[in-house]
Design a protein around this motif. Structure first.
Motif, PDB file in Angstrom:
ATOM      1  N   GLY A 143       0.814  -1.209   0.000  1.00  0.00           N
ATOM      2  CA  GLY A 143       0.000   0.000   0.000  1.00  0.00           C
ATOM      3  C   GLY A 143       0.848   1.260   0.000  1.00  0.00           C
ATOM      4  N   LEU A 144       1.941   1.243   0.740  1.00  0.00           N
ATOM      5  CA  LEU A 144       2.828   2.400   0.816  1.00  0.00           C
ATOM      6  C   LEU A 144       3.469   2.677  -0.547  1.00  0.00           C
ATOM      7  CD1 LEU A 144       3.434   4.172   3.281  1.00  0.00           C
ATOM      8  CD2 LEU A 144       5.589   2.930   3.553  1.00  0.00           C
ATOM      9  N   ALA A 145       3.875   1.628  -1.250  1.00  0.00           N
ATOM     10  CA  ALA A 145       4.461   1.802  -2.584  1.00  0.00           C
ATOM     11  C   ALA A 145       3.433   2.348  -3.563  1.00  0.00           C
ATOM     12  CB  ALA A 145       5.019   0.468  -3.091  1.00  0.00           C
ATOM     13  N   THR A 146       2.198   1.854  -3.469  1.00  0.00           N
ATOM     14  CA  THR A 146       1.135   2.306  -4.363  1.00  0.00           C
ATOM     15  C   THR A 146       0.791   3.770  -4.119  1.00  0.00           C
ATOM     16  OG1 THR A 146       0.229   0.066  -4.342  1.00  0.00           O
ATOM     17  CG2 THR A 146      -1.198   1.805  -5.155  1.00  0.00           C
ATOM     18  N   ILE A 147       0.665   4.135  -2.847  1.00  0.00           N
ATOM     19  CA  ILE A 147       0.385   5.528  -2.500  1.00  0.00           C
ATOM     20  C   ILE A 147       1.528   6.427  -2.957  1.00  0.00           C
ATOM     21  CG2 ILE A 147       0.180   7.130  -0.554  1.00  0.00           C
ATOM     22  CD1 ILE A 147      -1.437   4.967   0.890  1.00  0.00           C
ATOM     23  N   SER A 148       2.767   5.970  -2.778  1.00  0.00           N
ATOM     24  CA  SER A 148       3.929   6.765  -3.194  1.00  0.00           C
ATOM     25  C   SER A 148       3.892   7.042  -4.690  1.00  0.00           C
ATOM     26  CB  SER A 148       5.220   6.031  -2.827  1.00  0.00           C
ATOM     27  OG  SER A 148       5.364   5.907  -1.432  1.00  0.00           O
ATOM     28  N   ALA A 149       3.594   6.018  -5.482  1.00  0.00           N
ATOM     29  CA  ALA A 149       3.534   6.196  -6.934  1.00  0.00           C
ATOM     30  C   ALA A 149       2.466   7.215  -7.306  1.00  0.00           C
ATOM     31  CB  ALA A 149       3.267   4.859  -7.619  1.00  0.00           C
ATOM     32  N   SER A 150       1.306   7.125  -6.665  1.00  0.00           N
ATOM     33  CA  SER A 150       0.218   8.043  -6.971  1.00  0.00           C
ATOM     34  C   SER A 150       0.586   9.484  -6.614  1.00  0.00           C
ATOM     35  CB  SER A 150      -1.043   7.623  -6.217  1.00  0.00           C
ATOM     36  OG  SER A 150      -2.109   8.515  -6.481  1.00  0.00           O
TER      37      SER A 150
END
Length: 242
Positions: A29-36
């Protein structure tokens, strides 16, 4: 990422930690939020997070399947920009993969995957752990001083919640026969995290939206989740009607 936006992001990190079933789910989730967040500020890129703790094998979470493969290629070779940033706790910039010879065949692997530049930035994770945020771009020389500053600021903002997650979640080891199932689940969990960010809601609500989208389009949840993780758009408009 300042002011109210920073506060909202901080709240989102806490919600993600509270609602994640385990460390791998949280990191995804942290990686996904970071990309966004970073794509909105610096342009399209792939984001991954690498964590090593207590001498245990590294944990990798990626905002996309392609990012995961790029990280895994470094682990297979035992060297690469993200490993250097993690283990030496320093920023590593690859301005042009075509002209970089620091990591053997890895630059060519990245080029074959459509990645021409990369920035890996350490995330302070405490005395017994090391971590890095890795950003892959499709253009050479994609990272200027402004974008590097934004990425470094974002990596620093992840430090507190990551250190807390490392305390809350013990290291997990999964048998080989569970890896495919976990990979499939990880795609759905990553899509749910991104929907949470976009619609400012909780995990249950995001999963309900994903399920409703699958029902209304007569498609599998995993198929829609794959599209979201690969950069597709998701809209809740028109779903309430079933």
């Amino acid at each position: 990422m300042a002011g109210n936006d920073a506060l909202t992001t901080s709240d989102g990190y806490q919600d993600l930690l509270l609602e994640s079933a385990g460390f791998a789910d949280f990191l995804l989730g942290l990686a996904t939020i970071s990309a966004s967040l970073l794509n909105a500020c610096t342009g399209t890129m792939l984001c991954t997070i690498t964590v090593e703790r207590d001498g245990a094998p590294s944990t990798v979470a990626s905002s996309s399947e392609r990012g995961r493969r790029l990280d895994e290629a470094q682990y297979a070779a035992g060297a690469g920009p993200c490993l250097t940033a993690t283990r030496q706790q320093r920023a590593v910039l690859v301005e042009d993969m075509a002209n970089d010879q620091r990591w053997g065949k890895y630059p060519q692997v990245a080029l074959d995957a459509g990645v021409k530049s990369m920035l890996a930035v350490p995330i302070p994770a405490g005395s017994s752990s090391k971590a890095a945020l890795n950003c892959y771009a499709q253009e050479a020389h994609a990272f200027d001083q402004d974008s590097m500053g934004i990425i470094e600021e974002h990596a620093a903002s992840l430090s507190r919640i990551l250190r807390l997650a490392l305390r809350v979640h013990a290291p997990g080891a999964y048998p080989d026969h569970l890896r495919d199932a976990l990979k499939s689940r990880a795609v759905v969990d990553g899509a749910v995290s991104l929907i949470m960010l976009q619609h400012r809601g909780g995990r249950d609500g995001a999963l309900e939206l994903l399920q409703l989208a699958a029902k209304s389009s007569n498609r599998r949840i995993h198929e829609i989740a794959n599209e979201i993780m690969d950069g597709g758009t998701f809209s809740a408009a028109g779903l309430n009607g079933g």
